[in-house]
Design a protein around this motif. Sequence first.
Motif, PDB file in Angstrom:
ATOM      1  N   ALA A  82      20.154  -9.162   2.741  1.00  0.00           N
ATOM      2  CA  ALA A  82      19.680  -8.040   3.552  1.00  0.00           C
ATOM      3  C   ALA A  82      20.829  -7.066   3.761  1.00  0.00           C
ATOM      4  N   GLY A  83      20.551  -5.776   3.607  1.00  0.00           N
ATOM      5  CA  GLY A  83      21.585  -4.782   3.844  1.00  0.00           C
ATOM      6  C   GLY A  83      21.881  -4.655   5.323  1.00  0.00           C
ATOM      7  N   GLU A  84      23.147  -4.551   5.657  1.00  0.00           N
ATOM      8  CA  GLU A  84      23.537  -4.434   7.067  1.00  0.00           C
ATOM      9  C   GLU A  84      22.993  -3.135   7.656  1.00  0.00           C
ATOM     10  N   GLY A  85      22.276  -3.250   8.772  1.00  0.00           N
ATOM     11  CA  GLY A  85      21.731  -2.081   9.434  1.00  0.00           C
ATOM     12  C   GLY A  85      20.513  -1.490   8.760  1.00  0.00           C
ATOM     13  N   ASP A  86      19.966  -2.161   7.762  1.00  0.00           N
ATOM     14  CA  ASP A  86      18.811  -1.635   7.032  1.00  0.00           C
ATOM     15  C   ASP A  86      17.541  -1.620   7.880  1.00  0.00           C
ATOM     16  N   VAL A  87      16.651  -0.676   7.571  1.00  0.00           N
ATOM     17  CA  VAL A  87      15.264  -0.789   8.006  1.00  0.00           C
ATOM     18  C   VAL A  87      14.668  -1.960   7.243  1.00  0.00           C
ATOM     19  N   VAL A  88      13.947  -2.831   7.941  1.00  0.00           N
ATOM     20  CA  VAL A  88      13.391  -4.032   7.305  1.00  0.00           C
ATOM     21  C   VAL A  88      11.876  -3.904   7.208  1.00  0.00           C
ATOM     22  N   VAL A  89      11.370  -4.044   5.992  1.00  0.00           N
ATOM     23  CA  VAL A  89       9.933  -3.999   5.743  1.00  0.00           C
ATOM     24  C   VAL A  89       9.484  -5.395   5.332  1.00  0.00           C
ATOM     25  N   ASP A  90       8.715  -6.054   6.187  1.00  0.00           N
ATOM     26  CA  ASP A  90       8.182  -7.381   5.884  1.00  0.00           C
ATOM     27  C   ASP A  90       6.780  -7.236   5.315  1.00  0.00           C
ATOM     28  N   VAL A  91       6.545  -7.892   4.178  1.00  0.00           N
ATOM     29  CA  VAL A  91       5.235  -7.836   3.534  1.00  0.00           C
ATOM     30  C   VAL A  91       4.731  -9.259   3.330  1.00  0.00           C
ATOM     31  N   TYR A  92       3.648  -9.609   4.014  1.00  0.00           N
ATOM     32  CA  TYR A  92       3.014 -10.926   3.883  1.00  0.00           C
ATOM     33  C   TYR A  92       1.780 -10.768   2.997  1.00  0.00           C
ATOM     34  N   PHE A  93       1.640 -11.620   1.993  1.00  0.00           N
ATOM     35  CA  PHE A  93       0.543 -11.446   1.047  1.00  0.00           C
ATOM     36  C   PHE A  93       0.141 -12.772   0.422  1.00  0.00           C
ATOM     37  N   ASP A  94      -1.111 -12.813  -0.016  1.00  0.00           N
ATOM     38  CA  ASP A  94      -1.651 -13.942  -0.778  1.00  0.00           C
ATOM     39  C   ASP A  94      -2.017 -13.408  -2.158  1.00  0.00           C
ATOM     40  N   PHE A  95      -1.669 -14.136  -3.197  1.00  0.00           N
ATOM     41  CA  PHE A  95      -1.858 -13.636  -4.553  1.00  0.00           C
ATOM     42  C   PHE A  95      -3.321 -13.468  -4.952  1.00  0.00           C
ATOM     43  N   MET A  96      -4.263 -14.060  -4.201  1.00  0.00           N
ATOM     44  CA  MET A  96      -5.666 -13.870  -4.521  1.00  0.00           C
ATOM     45  C   MET A  96      -6.330 -12.834  -3.626  1.00  0.00           C
ATOM     46  N   CYS A  97      -5.624 -12.324  -2.654  1.00  0.00           N
ATOM     47  CA  CYS A  97      -6.184 -11.349  -1.717  1.00  0.00           C
ATOM     48  C   CYS A  97      -6.295  -9.981  -2.390  1.00  0.00           C
ATOM     49  N   PRO A  98      -7.502  -9.445  -2.552  1.00  0.00           N
ATOM     50  CA  PRO A  98      -7.645  -8.153  -3.242  1.00  0.00           C
ATOM     51  C   PRO A  98      -6.955  -7.006  -2.514  1.00  0.00           C
ATOM     52  N   TYR A  99      -6.919  -7.069  -1.184  1.00  0.00           N
ATOM     53  CA  TYR A  99      -6.232  -6.021  -0.427  1.00  0.00           C
ATOM     54  C   TYR A  99      -4.728  -6.065  -0.698  1.00  0.00           C
ATOM     55  N   CYS A 100      -4.200  -7.256  -0.922  1.00  0.00           N
ATOM     56  CA  CYS A 100      -2.783  -7.389  -1.247  1.00  0.00           C
ATOM     57  C   CYS A 100      -2.486  -6.772  -2.610  1.00  0.00           C
ATOM     58  N   GLY A 101      -3.431  -6.943  -3.537  1.00  0.00           N
ATOM     59  CA  GLY A 101      -3.280  -6.305  -4.832  1.00  0.00           C
ATOM     60  C   GLY A 101      -3.231  -4.796  -4.691  1.00  0.00           C
ATOM     61  N   THR A 102      -4.124  -4.247  -3.885  1.00  0.00           N
ATOM     62  CA  THR A 102      -4.138  -2.798  -3.665  1.00  0.00           C
ATOM     63  C   THR A 102      -2.841  -2.329  -3.033  1.00  0.00           C
ATOM     64  N   LEU A 103      -2.378  -3.062  -2.025  1.00  0.00           N
ATOM     65  CA  LEU A 103      -1.127  -2.700  -1.359  1.00  0.00           C
ATOM     66  C   LEU A 103       0.016  -2.597  -2.362  1.00  0.00           C
ATOM     67  N   ASP A 104       0.142  -3.588  -3.223  1.00  0.00           N
ATOM     68  CA  ASP A 104       1.250  -3.579  -4.175  1.00  0.00           C
ATOM     69  C   ASP A 104       1.060  -2.524  -5.252  1.00  0.00           C
ATOM     70  N   GLN A 105      -0.156  -2.386  -5.747  1.00  0.00           N
ATOM     71  CA  GLN A 105      -0.404  -1.406  -6.804  1.00  0.00           C
ATOM     72  C   GLN A 105      -0.085   0.006  -6.352  1.00  0.00           C
ATOM     73  N   VAL A 106      -0.349   0.309  -5.082  1.00  0.00           N
ATOM     74  CA  VAL A 106      -0.111   1.654  -4.554  1.00  0.00           C
ATOM     75  C   VAL A 106       1.354   1.854  -4.174  1.00  0.00           C
ATOM     76  N   ASN A 107       2.010   0.794  -3.689  1.00  0.00           N
ATOM     77  CA  ASN A 107       3.310   0.982  -3.022  1.00  0.00           C
ATOM     78  C   ASN A 107       4.508   0.319  -3.683  1.00  0.00           C
ATOM     79  N   ALA A 108       4.315  -0.495  -4.702  1.00  0.00           N
ATOM     80  CA  ALA A 108       5.448  -1.238  -5.273  1.00  0.00           C
ATOM     81  C   ALA A 108       6.549  -0.309  -5.764  1.00  0.00           C
ATOM     82  N   ALA A 109       6.183   0.744  -6.473  1.00  0.00           N
ATOM     83  CA  ALA A 109       7.203   1.653  -7.006  1.00  0.00           C
ATOM     84  C   ALA A 109       7.955   2.348  -5.881  1.00  0.00           C
ATOM     85  N   ASP A 110       7.238   2.727  -4.818  1.00  0.00           N
ATOM     86  CA  ASP A 110       7.898   3.366  -3.672  1.00  0.00           C
ATOM     87  C   ASP A 110       8.869   2.408  -2.993  1.00  0.00           C
TER      88      ASP A 110
END
Length: 270
Positions: A82-110
């Motif tokens: 973890a970077g010192e002083g970083d903003v921390v983004v926690d992402v909880y996901f299940d590999f079969m959850c379709p909403y998790c797929g959407t989340l990653d497909q839209v935001n992974a590159a960002d």
Amino acid sequence: MRTPRRHQAFAAAAALATLTLMAGCSGGSGPLDSRPTTSASADASLVFPPDADIPELSSVVAPSSADATGGIQVSDEGVGVAGEGDVVVDVYFDFMCPYCGTLDQVNAADLEALVAEGGVTVVYHPVSILDRFSEGAAYSTRAVNATAVVADQAPELVPAFITALLADGTQPAENTTGLSDSQIAQVAQEVGVSRTVTDAFTETSDFEGTELRTFVPWTVAVTTMLPVNEDTGSTGTPSVLIDGQWFGGTADQDWRQPGVLKAAVEAAKG
């Protein structure tokens, strides 16, 4: 005075949008207090003993790059750091959850770009709450175990492997058996994971007298750490937190829209 129908329609649409944003794959009400369920027909190495206590995270074999919360930290300093002083983004996901797929497909590159710029640490928390939707094949557990192996032996490839498993056309639908072990291994190899590492996806070790895949006990432990949403009193995936604050429950936090999550993280950076 009557509310114009147009205004009524707008209000209804806004309410529906908010409900949709809060939708996801449910883990139930309150903290998870039991192990992820797996059909008796599943490979025995995936079935956590039903009479065994839920293990503490500190008592199980964990991937070398995982932190004390069961997350895999990714910063501009590397995976597992973890970077010192970083903003921390926690992402909880299940590999079969379709909403998790959407989340990653839209935001992974960002998220990848934010990490590369510095000042942001993304913490990936793979969990297993949807084994019951893989027709006895324990897909969620198998996918988390494989991710843990990569996190242990080829940690620099974790983000790419997660994104590949959640990709449109690769992520399996609920109520299917999911990808086979060989297909999971193929996805891993396509992002650069060696055959030596993918061969370890099905390796087992003794856990209190039961032969389980290496990181099944860790999978059970980290799944019970899925946080409870204070607003809804429930657990589910995906869950996104920015510096510990829930993100995604209101119309202005629609992570399905490109750039919205990135903008929120950049705002947190100041």
